[in-house]
Write an enzyme that holds these catalytic residues in place. Structure first.
Site, PDB file in Angstrom:
ATOM      1  N   GLU A 178       0.824  -1.217   0.000  1.00 57.50           N
ATOM      2  CA  GLU A 178       0.000   0.000   0.000  1.00 57.50           C
ATOM      3  C   GLU A 178       0.853   1.258   0.000  1.00 57.50           C
ATOM      4  OE1 GLU A 178      -2.790  -0.033   3.251  1.00 57.50           O
ATOM      5  OE2 GLU A 178      -4.051  -1.557   2.301  1.00 57.50           O
ATOM      6  N   GLU A 266      -6.184  -7.467  -0.516  1.00 56.57           N
ATOM      7  CA  GLU A 266      -6.485  -7.299   0.911  1.00 56.57           C
ATOM      8  C   GLU A 266      -7.833  -6.612   1.070  1.00 56.57           C
ATOM      9  OE1 GLU A 266      -3.265  -5.679   3.534  1.00 56.57           O
ATOM     10  OE2 GLU A 266      -4.898  -4.490   4.394  1.00 56.57           O
TER      11      GLU A 266
HETATM   12  C1  IDC Z   1      -2.809  -3.528  10.522  1.00 53.59           C
HETATM   13  C2  IDC Z   1      -2.995  -4.662  11.518  1.00 53.59           C
HETATM   14  C3  IDC Z   1      -2.631  -4.187  12.899  1.00 53.59           C
HETATM   15  C4  IDC Z   1      -1.226  -3.627  12.874  1.00 53.59           C
HETATM   16  C5  IDC Z   1      -1.094  -2.551  11.823  1.00 53.59           C
HETATM   17  C6  IDC Z   1       0.359  -2.110  11.681  1.00 53.59           C
HETATM   18  O1  IDC Z   1      -4.321  -5.140  11.437  1.00 53.59           O
HETATM   19  O2  IDC Z   1      -2.724  -5.252  13.825  1.00 53.59           O
HETATM   20  O3  IDC Z   1      -0.892  -3.092  14.140  1.00 53.59           O
HETATM   21  O4  IDC Z   1      -1.514  -3.041  10.564  1.00 53.59           O
HETATM   22  O5  IDC Z   1       0.464  -0.806  11.335  1.00 53.59           O
HETATM   23  C7  IDC Z   1      -4.024  -2.052   5.810  1.00 53.59           C
HETATM   24  C8  IDC Z   1      -2.679  -2.651   5.846  1.00 53.59           C
HETATM   25  C9  IDC Z   1      -2.542  -3.635   6.983  1.00 53.59           C
HETATM   26  C10 IDC Z   1      -3.265  -3.150   8.214  1.00 53.59           C
HETATM   27  C11 IDC Z   1      -4.753  -3.102   7.893  1.00 53.59           C
HETATM   28  C12 IDC Z   1      -5.630  -2.661   9.072  1.00 53.59           C
HETATM   29  O6  IDC Z   1      -2.296  -3.236   4.626  1.00 53.59           O
HETATM   30  O7  IDC Z   1      -1.177  -3.807   7.247  1.00 53.59           O
HETATM   31  O8  IDC Z   1      -3.047  -4.063   9.246  1.00 53.59           O
HETATM   32  N1  IDC Z   1      -4.960  -2.213   6.768  1.00 53.59           N
HETATM   33  O9  IDC Z   1      -5.283  -1.385   9.477  1.00 53.59           O
HETATM   34  N2  IDC Z   1      -4.520  -1.284   4.884  1.00 53.59           N
HETATM   35  C13 IDC Z   1      -5.767  -0.887   5.240  1.00 53.59           C
HETATM   36  C14 IDC Z   1      -6.060  -1.477   6.440  1.00 53.59           C
END
Ligand code: IDC
Length: 342
Positions: A178, A266
């Site tokens: 992302e 995702e």
């Molecule tokens: C989130 C995880 C969380 C972690 C965080 C890290 O769910 O536990 O602490 O990342 O910064 C994304 C990302 C993905 C995110 C997820 C939810 O690709 O890494 O995971 N998310 O926030 N993009 C949109 C949402």
């Protein structure tokens, strides 16, 4: 009596002749109860891209539906064959995404043990291969919002991965999860050109998925100016159903209409923080749109972290052999959605 039977037979016969589909409906009824085959590498073979579709070796479209790991560094134990096997046989999952964070919490480029992390990726690919599943190697940039920040590490990583997996029929490369912040589509194209060339030196035709600006949402920018000169390139779109709704669905539909091959590597049915409330009405609309367009999709995330997007309850200590009571609300909804066709 005899006459009545003959009349009845005549009525049924004329119904069969005059109502379109009467006969085929009757003939196909038992078939519709048969489970739809879930595409897998041994049958559909190595994948390629034709127009907007991901296709199997015979050229027909293939839809992958799967689950993403959480960060491999934090939740390594779910990378085990029993777990993948259950996802395949009971959840109808045909793709696993291996999320290798590059920056956060012992990320690959910020002090993580690179050999240990690569071993997890290699194990994940092997388990997927032996369970006849596809697998996505995900270079999970996030807080390092511009992929060019770690382009040297990414080049070395994808060189090694593509040399190792060029001969595999189940591996897809996702080169930047992302991009975000001020990262433009032009920045991403510069990065993608380098990494795609690195991969193509070793693996001539493996599918490569490129992230899009604004946390992989601006597929319209990619559609206006797609990457040229390479085959089998796809573009990612990510959504979280309680945050991203009709606007983003319209963006996706327009990009497909413009000819962009999209892969939803995702998604979550909760909000974009990965936590908060679930929106099953929006989630259903997303799934319907993706199914209609045979778009592949992968749910975030395979862990028991105490957050809504985790598919397991935080009280579940198992790393395989899950029962329904081990699932979170997200996990239950996703399980039902993935298996309802069968
Ligand atoms: C989130 C995880 C969380 C972690 C965080 C890290 O769910 O536990 O602490 O990342 O910064 C994304 C990302 C993905 C995110 C997820 C939810 O690709 O890494 O995971 N998310 O926030 N993009 C949109 C949402």
């Amino acid at each position: 009596m005899m006459l009545r039977t003959v009349c009845k037979a005549l009525i049924i016969l004329s119904l069969a002749v005059w109502i379109p589909g009467y006969q085929s409906l009757a003939a196909s009824a038992p078939l519709s109860n048969m489970p739809a085959p879930v595409p897998c590498p041994s049958v559909t073979g190595p994948l390629h891209v034709e127009g907007t579709k991901l296709c199997g070796r015979d050229g027909s479209p293939v839809q992958l539906r799967g689950i993403s790991t959480h960060g491999l560094a934090w939740f390594p134990d779910y990378v085990n064959e029993e777990c993948f096997s259950q996802l395949k046989t009971q959840w109808d999952v045909n793709v696993i995404r291996l999320a290798l964070y590059t920056a956060e919490y012992n990320g690959y480029c910020t002090g993580g043990d690179q050999n240990q992390l690569k071993t997890l990726v290699h194990n994940g690919v092997q388990y997927a291969a032996s369970q006849d599943m596809y697998v996505i190697i995900d270079w999970h940039i996030l807080s390092d919002s511009n992929p060019n920040q770690h382009i040297a590490e990414a080049s070395a990583f994808f060189d090694e991965m593509s040399r190792t997996y060029a001969g595999y029929n189940n591996v897809l490369y996702e080169i930047c999860n992302e991009p975000n912040g001020g990262t433009s589509w032009d920045d991403i194209k510069v990065y993608a050109d380098t990494i795609i060339n690195v991969i193509r030196k070793n693996d001539k035709d493996g599918v490569i998925i490129v992230g899009t600006p604004n946390w992989s949402q601006y597929v319209d920018e990619a559609a206006r100016d797609p990457i040229t000169g390479f085959d089998n390139i796809m573009y990612s779109l990510h959504f979280y159903a309680a945050t991203h709704k009709e606007d983003l669905r319209n963006k996706m539909a327009a990009a497909i209409e413009a000819g962009l091959p999209i892969f939803v590597t995702e998604y979550g049915i909760c909000d974009a923080s990965g936590n908060g409330s679930i929106d099953t009405v929006q989630a259903r609309q997303w799934i319907d749109l993706m199914d209609q367009n045979q778009i592949s999709y992968v749910a975030w995330n395979l862990s028991n972290k105490n957050e809504t997007s985790a598919i397991l309850n935080s009280s579940c200590a198992k790393t395989s052999g899950f029962t329904e009571s081990d699932l979170s609300d997200s996990g239950r909804w996703i399980y039902q959605m993935l298996t309802e066709k069968n």
